[in-house]
Design a protein around this motif. Structure first.
Motif, mmCIF file in Angstrom:
data_model
loop_
_atom_site.group_PDB
_atom_site.id
_atom_site.type_symbol
_atom_site.label_atom_id
_atom_site.label_comp_id
_atom_site.label_asym_id
_atom_site.label_seq_id
_atom_site.Cartn_x
_atom_site.Cartn_y
_atom_site.Cartn_z
ATOM 1 N N ILE A 208 67.006 54.453 40.674
ATOM 2 C CA ILE A 208 67.603 53.315 41.384
ATOM 3 C C ILE A 208 66.546 52.369 41.952
ATOM 4 C CG2 ILE A 208 69.074 52.653 43.325
ATOM 5 C CD1 ILE A 208 70.641 55.251 42.826
ATOM 6 N N GLY A 209 65.439 52.920 42.487
ATOM 7 C CA GLY A 209 64.398 52.085 43.093
ATOM 8 C C GLY A 209 63.867 50.994 42.167
ATOM 9 N N PRO A 210 63.381 51.347 40.966
ATOM 10 C CA PRO A 210 62.886 50.301 40.061
ATOM 11 C C PRO A 210 63.960 49.293 39.633
ATOM 12 C CG PRO A 210 61.974 52.412 39.429
ATOM 13 C CD PRO A 210 63.002 52.687 40.490
ATOM 14 N N ILE A 211 65.209 49.756 39.489
ATOM 15 C CA ILE A 211 66.286 48.814 39.133
ATOM 16 C C ILE A 211 66.486 47.806 40.255
ATOM 17 C CG2 ILE A 211 68.774 48.628 38.713
ATOM 18 C CD1 ILE A 211 68.559 51.300 37.172
ATOM 19 N N VAL A 212 66.440 48.266 41.503
ATOM 20 C CA VAL A 212 66.563 47.368 42.654
ATOM 21 C C VAL A 212 65.403 46.379 42.673
ATOM 22 C CG1 VAL A 212 66.486 47.278 45.189
ATOM 23 C CG2 VAL A 212 67.932 48.961 44.058
ATOM 24 N N VAL B 166 63.181 43.641 47.297
ATOM 25 C CA VAL B 166 62.087 44.230 46.515
ATOM 26 C C VAL B 166 61.424 45.335 47.332
ATOM 27 C CG1 VAL B 166 59.777 43.817 45.554
ATOM 28 C CG2 VAL B 166 61.609 42.212 45.071
ATOM 29 N N TYR B 167 61.127 45.065 48.603
ATOM 30 C CA TYR B 167 60.476 46.061 49.453
ATOM 31 C C TYR B 167 61.364 47.291 49.623
ATOM 32 C CZ TYR B 167 57.953 41.786 50.705
ATOM 33 O OH TYR B 167 57.264 40.602 50.661
ATOM 34 N N SER C 140 60.358 50.984 48.581
ATOM 35 C CA SER C 140 60.489 52.080 49.556
ATOM 36 C C SER C 140 61.249 53.263 48.955
ATOM 37 C CB SER C 140 61.199 51.601 50.813
ATOM 38 O OG SER C 140 60.478 50.590 51.447
ATOM 39 N N MET C 141 62.271 52.969 48.174
ATOM 40 C CA MET C 141 63.013 54.047 47.517
ATOM 41 C C MET C 141 62.102 54.833 46.572
ATOM 42 S SD MET C 141 66.562 52.051 46.668
ATOM 43 C CE MET C 141 67.483 53.442 46.053
ATOM 44 N N THR C 142 61.307 54.118 45.796
ATOM 45 C CA THR C 142 60.387 54.778 44.871
ATOM 46 C C THR C 142 59.312 55.541 45.639
ATOM 47 O OG1 THR C 142 60.768 52.937 43.346
ATOM 48 C CG2 THR C 142 58.982 54.421 42.808
ATOM 49 N N ALA C 143 58.844 54.965 46.756
ATOM 50 C CA ALA C 143 57.834 55.650 47.573
ATOM 51 C C ALA C 143 58.402 56.933 48.186
ATOM 52 C CB ALA C 143 57.326 54.715 48.666
ATOM 53 N N CYS C 144 59.649 56.895 48.620
ATOM 54 C CA CYS C 144 60.296 58.113 49.138
ATOM 55 C C CYS C 144 60.393 59.177 48.046
ATOM 56 C CB CYS C 144 61.688 57.788 49.683
ATOM 57 S SG CYS C 144 61.666 56.906 51.248
ATOM 58 N N ALA C 145 60.712 58.748 46.834
ATOM 59 C CA ALA C 145 60.745 59.686 45.703
ATOM 60 C C ALA C 145 59.363 60.298 45.496
ATOM 61 C CB ALA C 145 61.214 58.976 44.434
ATOM 62 N N ALA C 146 58.330 59.482 45.611
ATOM 63 C CA ALA C 146 56.963 59.972 45.420
ATOM 64 C C ALA C 146 56.570 60.964 46.521
ATOM 65 C CB ALA C 146 55.985 58.802 45.394
ATOM 66 N N LEU D 9 56.422 50.225 37.522
ATOM 67 C CA LEU D 9 57.855 50.368 37.242
ATOM 68 C C LEU D 9 58.082 51.201 35.988
ATOM 69 C CD1 LEU D 9 59.021 46.698 37.912
ATOM 70 C CD2 LEU D 9 59.635 48.705 39.271
ATOM 71 N N VAL D 10 57.289 50.935 34.963
ATOM 72 C CA VAL D 10 57.422 51.674 33.703
ATOM 73 C C VAL D 10 57.129 53.158 33.930
ATOM 74 C CG1 VAL D 10 56.451 51.991 31.386
ATOM 75 C CG2 VAL D 10 56.969 49.692 32.206
ATOM 76 N N LEU D 11 56.045 53.458 34.637
ATOM 77 C CA LEU D 11 55.668 54.855 34.863
ATOM 78 C C LEU D 11 56.698 55.594 35.717
ATOM 79 C CD1 LEU D 11 51.814 54.546 35.430
ATOM 80 C CD2 LEU D 11 53.018 55.325 33.383
ATOM 81 N N ALA D 12 57.172 54.936 36.782
ATOM 82 C CA ALA D 12 58.173 55.577 37.652
ATOM 83 C C ALA D 12 59.464 55.842 36.890
ATOM 84 C CB ALA D 12 58.437 54.717 38.883
ATOM 85 N N SER D 13 59.885 54.870 36.074
ATOM 86 C CA SER D 13 61.131 55.069 35.330
ATOM 87 C C SER D 13 60.962 56.109 34.220
ATOM 88 C CB SER D 13 61.656 53.744 34.769
ATOM 89 O OG SER D 13 60.737 53.169 33.877
ATOM 90 N N LEU D 14 59.777 56.174 33.594
ATOM 91 C CA LEU D 14 59.513 57.228 32.610
ATOM 92 C C LEU D 14 59.524 58.597 33.286
ATOM 93 C CD1 LEU D 14 58.791 58.229 29.789
ATOM 94 C CD2 LEU D 14 56.381 57.743 30.322
ATOM 95 N N GLY D 15 58.951 58.661 34.483
ATOM 96 C CA GLY D 15 58.995 59.898 35.246
ATOM 97 C C GLY D 15 60.423 60.327 35.536
#
Length: 197
Positions: A28-32, A60-61, A65-71, A132-138
């Motif tokens: 969801i994070g990269p889509i947002v 965007v932030y 943040s969603m992707t950072a929380c996932a990380a 974005l590509v790496l996070a979504s591939l992950g």
């Protein structure tokens, strides 16, 4: 001490729950982020003023943040040594993608402060897109490992998101080589889309 013990024993701290949250946030994070990026591009087209706390930037932030929380949750799983194989690889890709997004986001802010509105091709946009590509591939790898769970409903979305982000990055990299012909068609859409070139 009892609070820490309760937190570590809570449902939220269980490895399976963390894996589920990492995968959902990494989809969801990269889509947002990309949706808000298009909103920002439309704002540029409408000649709206560019500032750090604009509504599109705030979204965007939020996505970053969603992707950072996932990380962060992914780091917890790796430190616990509770993930292995392609699941661990997927989580590492989410972490690397998140770091790239955060660093590139700060770089993009500096770029806007120094140079003003930039185009599709800039020293900060392509690393952000790679993140974005790496996070979504992950996310795809994580969800592929969780196909037997309820998370399988997110797998098609994650695959489509990955393909879209990868195609977008490839398109922008190709602009380096064929920018004159390609920029003519996209200039009106992205206003200053090819200004860096």
């Amino acid at each position: 001490m009892k609070l820490i013990q309760r937190l570590s024993n809570s449902t939220l701290a269980k490895s399976s729950t963390l894996v589920s949250l990492v995968s959902i946030l990494a989809v969801i994070g990269p889509i947002v982020i990309v949706s808000a990026g298009f909103w920002d591009a439309i704002s540029h087209l409408q000649q709206e003023p560019e500032f750090f706390w604009s509504p599109s930037h705030m979204v965007v932030y939020f996505g970053v943040s969603m992707t950072a929380c996932a990380a962060i949750m992914g780091c917890m799983l790796i430190f616990r040594k509770s993930v292995h194989g392609s699941l661990k690889t997927g989580i590492k890709l989410v972490i690397i993608g998140s770091i790239l997004q955060i660093v590139s986001g700060f770089g993009d802010s500096l770029s806007h402060d120094i140079f003003g509105i930039d185009g599709l091709i800039s020293w900060s946009h392509q690393p952000l897109e790679l993140g974005l590509v790496l996070a979504s591939l992950g996310a795809v790898l994580i969800l592929k490992n969780r196909e037997h769970t309820k998370l399988k409903i997110f797998l098609p979305f994650s695959i489509i998101a990955f393909l879209f982000f990868a195609t977008w990055l490839i398109f922008n990299v190709v602009l380096f080589f064929g920018h004159t012909i390609q920029c003519i068609q996209i200039y009106e859409i992205f206003s200053s889309g090819c200004s860096i070139l």
